[in-house]
Design a protein around this motif. Structure first.
Motif, PDB file in Angstrom:
ATOM      1  N   LEU A  50       0.840  -1.209   0.000  1.00 39.70           N
ATOM      2  CA  LEU A  50       0.000   0.000   0.000  1.00 39.70           C
ATOM      3  C   LEU A  50       0.871   1.254   0.000  1.00 39.70           C
ATOM      4  CD1 LEU A  50      -2.701   1.432   0.117  1.00 39.70           C
ATOM      5  CD2 LEU A  50      -2.790   1.000   2.580  1.00 39.70           C
ATOM      6  N   LEU A  51       1.896   1.265   0.846  1.00 40.13           N
ATOM      7  CA  LEU A  51       2.791   2.423   0.903  1.00 40.13           C
ATOM      8  C   LEU A  51       3.554   2.604  -0.408  1.00 40.13           C
ATOM      9  CD1 LEU A  51       4.175   1.956   4.528  1.00 40.13           C
ATOM     10  CD2 LEU A  51       2.715   3.831   3.719  1.00 40.13           C
ATOM     11  N   GLN A  52       3.975   1.480  -1.013  1.00 41.92           N
ATOM     12  CA  GLN A  52       4.693   1.578  -2.279  1.00 41.92           C
ATOM     13  C   GLN A  52       3.797   2.161  -3.380  1.00 41.92           C
ATOM     14  OE1 GLN A  52       8.081   0.868  -2.787  1.00 41.92           O
ATOM     15  NE2 GLN A  52       7.540   2.072  -4.607  1.00 41.92           N
ATOM     16  N   GLY A  53       2.527   1.752  -3.367  1.00 40.87           N
ATOM     17  CA  GLY A  53       1.598   2.302  -4.346  1.00 40.87           C
ATOM     18  C   GLY A  53       1.395   3.805  -4.155  1.00 40.87           C
ATOM     19  N   ILE A  54       1.341   4.211  -2.894  1.00 40.01           N
ATOM     20  CA  ILE A  54       1.192   5.650  -2.606  1.00 40.01           C
ATOM     21  C   ILE A  54       2.421   6.404  -3.110  1.00 40.01           C
ATOM     22  CG2 ILE A  54       0.951   7.370  -0.785  1.00 40.01           C
ATOM     23  CD1 ILE A  54      -0.452   5.271   0.906  1.00 40.01           C
ATOM     24  N   LEU A  55       3.602   5.873  -2.839  1.00 37.97           N
ATOM     25  CA  LEU A  55       4.838   6.543  -3.268  1.00 37.97           C
ATOM     26  C   LEU A  55       4.968   6.559  -4.786  1.00 37.97           C
ATOM     27  CD1 LEU A  55       7.237   5.176  -0.524  1.00 37.97           C
ATOM     28  CD2 LEU A  55       6.620   7.573  -0.887  1.00 37.97           C
ATOM     29  N   ASP A  56       4.536   5.475  -5.445  1.00 40.51           N
ATOM     30  CA  ASP A  56       4.554   5.482  -6.917  1.00 40.51           C
ATOM     31  C   ASP A  56       3.647   6.573  -7.467  1.00 40.51           C
ATOM     32  OD1 ASP A  56       6.297   3.367  -6.902  1.00 40.51           O
ATOM     33  OD2 ASP A  56       4.751   1.833  -7.257  1.00 40.51           O
ATOM     34  N   PHE A  57       2.482   6.731  -6.839  1.00 40.12           N
ATOM     35  CA  PHE A  57       1.551   7.779  -7.269  1.00 40.12           C
ATOM     36  C   PHE A  57       2.156   9.160  -7.036  1.00 40.12           C
ATOM     37  CE2 PHE A  57      -2.226  10.480  -6.912  1.00 40.12           C
ATOM     38  CZ  PHE A  57      -2.944  10.077  -8.034  1.00 40.12           C
ATOM     39  N   ALA A  58       2.971   9.272  -5.968  1.00 41.09           N
ATOM     40  CA  ALA A  58       3.598  10.555  -5.645  1.00 41.09           C
ATOM     41  C   ALA A  58       4.606  10.992  -6.705  1.00 41.09           C
ATOM     42  CB  ALA A  58       4.281  10.478  -4.280  1.00 41.09           C
ATOM     43  N   ASP A  59       5.096  10.040  -7.504  1.00 43.60           N
ATOM     44  CA  ASP A  59       6.024  10.417  -8.577  1.00 43.60           C
ATOM     45  C   ASP A  59       5.339  11.300  -9.610  1.00 43.60           C
ATOM     46  OD1 ASP A  59       8.057   8.990  -7.393  1.00 43.60           O
ATOM     47  OD2 ASP A  59       7.710   7.177  -8.592  1.00 43.60           O
ATOM     48  N   HIS A  60       4.034  11.146  -9.768  1.00 43.46           N
ATOM     49  CA  HIS A  60       3.281  11.912 -10.769  1.00 43.46           C
ATOM     50  C   HIS A  60       2.585  13.127 -10.159  1.00 43.46           C
ATOM     51  CE1 HIS A  60       4.034   8.489 -13.390  1.00 43.46           C
ATOM     52  NE2 HIS A  60       3.502   7.688 -12.471  1.00 43.46           N
ATOM     53  N   LYS A  61       2.056  12.951  -8.977  1.00 40.77           N
ATOM     54  CA  LYS A  61       1.359  14.051  -8.295  1.00 40.77           C
ATOM     55  C   LYS A  61       1.855  14.113  -6.860  1.00 40.77           C
ATOM     56  CE  LYS A  61      -2.843  13.912 -11.090  1.00 40.77           C
ATOM     57  NZ  LYS A  61      -4.335  13.810 -11.083  1.00 40.77           N
ATOM     58  N   PRO A  62       3.011  14.708  -6.668  1.00 36.07           N
ATOM     59  CA  PRO A  62       3.657  14.653  -5.342  1.00 36.07           C
ATOM     60  C   PRO A  62       2.925  15.473  -4.283  1.00 36.07           C
ATOM     61  CG  PRO A  62       4.861  16.110  -6.814  1.00 36.07           C
ATOM     62  CD  PRO A  62       3.816  15.443  -7.644  1.00 36.07           C
ATOM     63  N   PRO A  63       2.874  14.966  -3.056  1.00 31.20           N
ATOM     64  CA  PRO A  63       2.401  15.772  -1.919  1.00 31.20           C
ATOM     65  C   PRO A  63       3.544  16.649  -1.427  1.00 31.20           C
ATOM     66  CG  PRO A  63       2.990  13.587  -1.162  1.00 31.20           C
ATOM     67  CD  PRO A  63       3.241  13.604  -2.655  1.00 31.20           C
ATOM     68  N   THR A  64       3.435  17.160  -0.212  1.00 30.54           N
ATOM     69  CA  THR A  64       4.516  17.968   0.343  1.00 30.54           C
ATOM     70  C   THR A  64       5.730  17.098   0.628  1.00 30.54           C
ATOM     71  OG1 THR A  64       3.756  17.657   2.608  1.00 30.54           O
ATOM     72  CG2 THR A  64       2.851  19.528   1.396  1.00 30.54           C
ATOM     73  N   ALA A  65       6.878  17.739   0.702  1.00 29.56           N
ATOM     74  CA  ALA A  65       8.115  17.008   0.990  1.00 29.56           C
ATOM     75  C   ALA A  65       8.032  16.312   2.346  1.00 29.56           C
ATOM     76  CB  ALA A  65       9.304  17.961   0.956  1.00 29.56           C
ATOM     77  N   GLU A  66       7.341  16.946   3.295  1.00 27.04           N
ATOM     78  CA  GLU A  66       7.216  16.351   4.628  1.00 27.04           C
ATOM     79  C   GLU A  66       6.402  15.058   4.576  1.00 27.04           C
ATOM     80  OE1 GLU A  66       8.454  20.427   4.991  1.00 27.04           O
ATOM     81  OE2 GLU A  66       6.794  19.497   3.905  1.00 27.04           O
ATOM     82  N   MET A  67       5.352  15.047   3.739  1.00 28.57           N
ATOM     83  CA  MET A  67       4.540  13.848   3.630  1.00 28.57           C
ATOM     84  C   MET A  67       5.327  12.719   2.977  1.00 28.57           C
ATOM     85  SD  MET A  67       1.932  12.023   4.080  1.00 28.57           S
ATOM     86  CE  MET A  67       0.898  13.202   4.916  1.00 28.57           C
ATOM     87  N   ILE A  68       6.075  13.029   1.926  1.00 29.00           N
ATOM     88  CA  ILE A  68       6.896  11.998   1.285  1.00 29.00           C
ATOM     89  C   ILE A  68       7.907  11.430   2.282  1.00 29.00           C
ATOM     90  CG2 ILE A  68       8.683  11.634  -0.458  1.00 29.00           C
ATOM     91  CD1 ILE A  68       7.175  13.500  -2.298  1.00 29.00           C
ATOM     92  N   LYS A  69       8.489  12.295   3.087  1.00 26.33           N
ATOM     93  CA  LYS A  69       9.437  11.840   4.098  1.00 26.33           C
ATOM     94  C   LYS A  69       8.761  10.903   5.085  1.00 26.33           C
ATOM     95  CE  LYS A  69      12.529  13.637   7.679  1.00 26.33           C
ATOM     96  NZ  LYS A  69      13.025  14.863   8.371  1.00 26.33           N
TER      97      LYS A  69
END
Length: 782
Positions: free
Chosen positions: A537-556
């Protein structure tokens, strides 16, 4: 004048002419009879007959100055300017004592040019009785009477106007107004030049040298005359107020009494002079401000004039400025009322169509038009450290509209736009500025809450459904991951997540969708011991973040979650390998664990395990019972890495969330190996660190931690953020570091899966208590 009155005058003149003709018949050398008959004929516009009588008079007496003066007037009426000027010059030569009178008539003839005279408006110095009759301020009553008759003969003005001028100068009490409103204590020749220039249409700039020779009172009269005829520029306004400010009643009173003593007329006292001057200066100001008007350019000019005068705190002109501003306020009142009606109409239109952008644009335009008219008044009030009452009332009216939209209609966006408009118009009001800033923030919070509810509700419902069916979504995540290719309920969850991310991308709570889905991953790991599903689930979220990134803090935070989940997987696999005595596989997992661990104490323990496993891998001759003990030790370390014999510690320090750029430290992912039932009572621990907690104390800390994590995902506003921070501060003061019995901790951990959904609901309810549902209605001083 009525036809009947005119006919009566003509009959009377005819009778007088007949009498004079009879007198001439009796005495053909009666030059006075010829002169008087010529005057009467001129008044009847029988100019040629009049010239014949004046010529006969001068034939009888070539030195008759009066006859020259009268003939000059007739030449002027006939349009023969040159002959008129010659006769006036001869009259002045023959009778210098009456030179001022003849010069004034001569100047009037000279004034007849291609340029129109500067007539003046409501304040015209040409209407001053002395100027109108061509007399100096020293004119005695006898001279006044003679000048009146000449003015009537010359048709200088209407007879009734000339009559009032004569009466004013003949009456001591009334004469004071003419004295202060004319050329008091000015050289007659300078007076004649200025009046002549006014009559020939000279501009105020063209007579600036002559103006500079006048003292303050007559100078203010001349400037006001020009200002009532044509709008003054900045220099003219400043010269006028400066002249008015330096007029002193005592000096004027002395000048009047000096003249009156010379002509044996009654004296005046200072109180009379002060009253006359006050009325005069107010008349000047009113005439000039009315002529200035209130066009955009005129209002801007007057505003700059007010600012210029108030810039010098010690200027003597400041006390006069109050009259200017009050006069301006009176003049604009009718127009201001019309513009106020436009504002009221715009407010009503917004009430009918709260979402209409065009209605708000009309309100903005109406307010800007209204406030532009009042800017000079506001500039003056700010200088006086006061608030303009009219502006305050309008501010309250517009603010009431914003409150109505927010509290009655829940139209927070429209209310915020109205407050934004009001800030641009009323931001100069000190109390209003602070109030609007606070209310704008409240409205933004309310609007964000409203938007969050509209946008995030479908995703929140999907997340709640996922948390109620961990096994089903675990299977789906392990099979197809989290993304466009997901299946079943996970696909529905992904679709709602993607929609929410797109809808909130430019909103202050853009991280909220990520937090909600992240909570599902945390719940899978912590409550259902499904770290692989959580990682997918987390990997899918991070993959999605490659196209529509959230804030840097959220990615961290997501990457940290991923690290913890992977660490949990490695720990679990390591435990199984040790129990199965697969030393080579265990050694690789220990190496892998070292790359995932960040805590120094845990790293130390992981290195010890790696060294032990490596040694065993190399020396397989050691007894198997040692590894059973080692495996048990690893499992105990996995459950509570800080366990020290019979007691342990736990840490929970979430960072304060915000829908702006903030850090969200991840909830610690843990594994639960023991499930011991017990009662469910909670007791809040005392504030402190390192305290030994009872089972009910531990239950409070565990339950409250879940509530706070659930509340975290609901935070969208500043007020909620503040409430959450307060809760975290209290939680950390009691539960950040404590001692416990392992059996109590295990028992509480075993209760969590069954309580998880109820505690999540309590956490979301807790978040709702931190938000405001409407704007306050503070008391307003009207």
């Amino acid at each position: 004048m009525s036809d009947g009155v005119q006919k009566s005058i003509e009959n009377d003149l005819d009778a007088q002419i007949a009498e004079l003709t009879a007198a001439i018949s009796r005495n053909p050398r009666d030059l006075k009879a010829y002169r008087q008959r010529g005057l009467l004929k001129a008044r009847m516009r029988r100019y040629d007959d009049a010239l014949n009588d004046f010529n006969r008079t001068l034939a009888l007496d070539p030195n008759d100055a009066h006859a020259y003066g009268l003939r000059a007037l007739v030449w002027a009426r006939k349009g023969d300017r040159d002959r008129a000027l010659v006769d006036f010059d001869e009259a002045i030569r023959l009778a210098p004592q009456n030179g001022e009178l003849y010069r004034s008539h001569r100047d009037r003839v000279l004034a007849e040019s291609s340029r129109a005279p500067i007539e003046g408006g409501d304040f015209s110095i040409l209407k001053n009785p002395f100027v109108l009759l061509g007399l100096p301020p020293t004119a005695a009553p006898a001279l006044v009477k003679e000048a009146y008759e000449d003015a009537v003969e010359d048709e200088v003005d209407d007879v009734d106007v000339l009559m009032r001028a004569q009466q004013t100068l003949m009456t001591p009490r009334l004469r004071i107004e003419a004295e202060v409103g004319g050329f008091l204590d000015v050289d007659p020749r300078l007076t004649s030049q200025i009046v002549s220039n006014i009559r020939v249409g000279a501009t105020i700039d063209e007579i600036s040298e002559q103006l500079g020779k006048l003292h303050s009172l007559p100078r203010s009269n001349v400037i006001a005359h020009y200002g009532s005829a044509l709008p003054l520029e900045m220099a003219g306004l400043c010269e006028l107020i400066a002249a008015q400010a330096t007029v002193t009643p005592g000096a004027v009173c002395d000048a009047i009494n000096d003249v009156r003593e010379e002509i044996a007329l009654g004296r005046v006292d200072r109180e009379q002079v002060s009253e006359a001057l006050s009325k005069l200066l107010d008349r000047q100001t009113k005439a000039v401000i009315e002529r200035l008007g209130f066009s955009d350019g005129a209002t801007d000019l007057f505003d700059r004039f007010v600012s210029k005068i108030t810039a010098d705190a010690y200027s003597p002109t400041l006390f006069r400025l109050d009259v200017y501003v009050r006069t301006f306020a009176q003049i604009i009142a009718p127009e201001l009322s019309k513009r106020s009606e436009a504002i009221e109409a715009a407010c009503e239109a917004i009430k009918k169509s709260p979402k209409s952008q065009s209605c708000r644009a009309k309100l903005d335009t109406a307010l800007q038009s209204w406030i532009s008219l009042l800017r000079p008044v506001q500039s003056y009030e700010i200088h006086r450290q006061r608030e303009d009452a009219t502006t305050r009332e309008m501010y309250i009216k517009v603010r009431d509209l914003a409150l109505w939209l927010a509290n009655e209609k829940k139209e927070f966006e429209s209310a915020g736009k109205v407050v934004e408009i009001a800030t641009g118009v009323f931001g100069h009001l000190p109390r209003a500025a602070a109030q609007m800033k606070e209310e704008a923030a409240q409205l933004l919070d309310l609007r964000n809450e409203q938007l969050a509810e509209e946008i995030l509700t479908p995703l929140l419902q999907a997340c709640e459904a996922a948390n109620k069916s961990h096994r089903a979504i675990e299977s789906e995540l392990l099979r197809a991951g989290f993304g466009p290719g997901s299946t079943g309920s996970v696909k529905a969850l992904f679709d709602k997540f993607a929609t929410a991310v797109g809808s909130t991308a430019k909103l202050p709570f853009s991280d909220a969708p990520w937090r909600l889905v992240r909570e599902v991953a945390i719940s899978l790991n912590n409550d259902s011991s499904a770290p692989r599903a959580a990682e997918n689930l987390l990997q899918g979220i991070l993959d999605f973040a490659d196209h529509k990134p959230p804030t840097a803090e959220m990615i961290k935070a997501l990457r940290e979650d991923q690290r913890v989940v992977r660490k949990n997987q490695v720990e679990a696999d390591l435990g199984k390998s040790l129990q199965a005595e697969k030393w080579g596989e265990a050694e690789k997992l220990a190496e892998r664990l070292l790359t995932l661990e960040t805590d120094e104490e845990n790293l130390k323990s992981a290195r010890q395990i790696r060294e032990t496993v490596s040694a065993k891998h190399k020396a397989v001759v050691r007894t198997r019972w040692f590894w059973g003990i080692a495996a048990a030790g690893v499992l105990i370390w996995i459950v509570a890495s800080n366990d020290n014999n019979r007691s342990g510690t736990t840490n929970y320090r979430p960072s304060p969330p915000s829908y702006s750029a903030t850090t969200n430290s991840p909830t610690t992912m843990t594994r639960n190996d023991a499930f011991v039932p017990g009662d469910t009572s909670e007791t809040m621990p005392a504030v402190g660190s390192g305290l030994s907690l009872s089972r009910s104390n531990i239950r409070y800390c565990s339950y409250q931690g879940i509530r706070l994590e659930a509340a975290r995902s609901m935070i969208t506003t500043e007020s909620q953020r503040q409430g959450f921070n307060t809760g975290i501060d209290d939680f950390n003061s009691r539960c950040s570091n404590y001692r416990y019995r392992q059996s109590d901790k295990n028992a509480v951990d075993a209760e969590l899966p069954g309580k998880r959904y109820a505690l999540d609901a309590e956490g979301r309810a807790l978040a709702a208590t931190w938000q405001s549902n409407s704007l306050p209605r503070p008391r307003v001083n009207r």
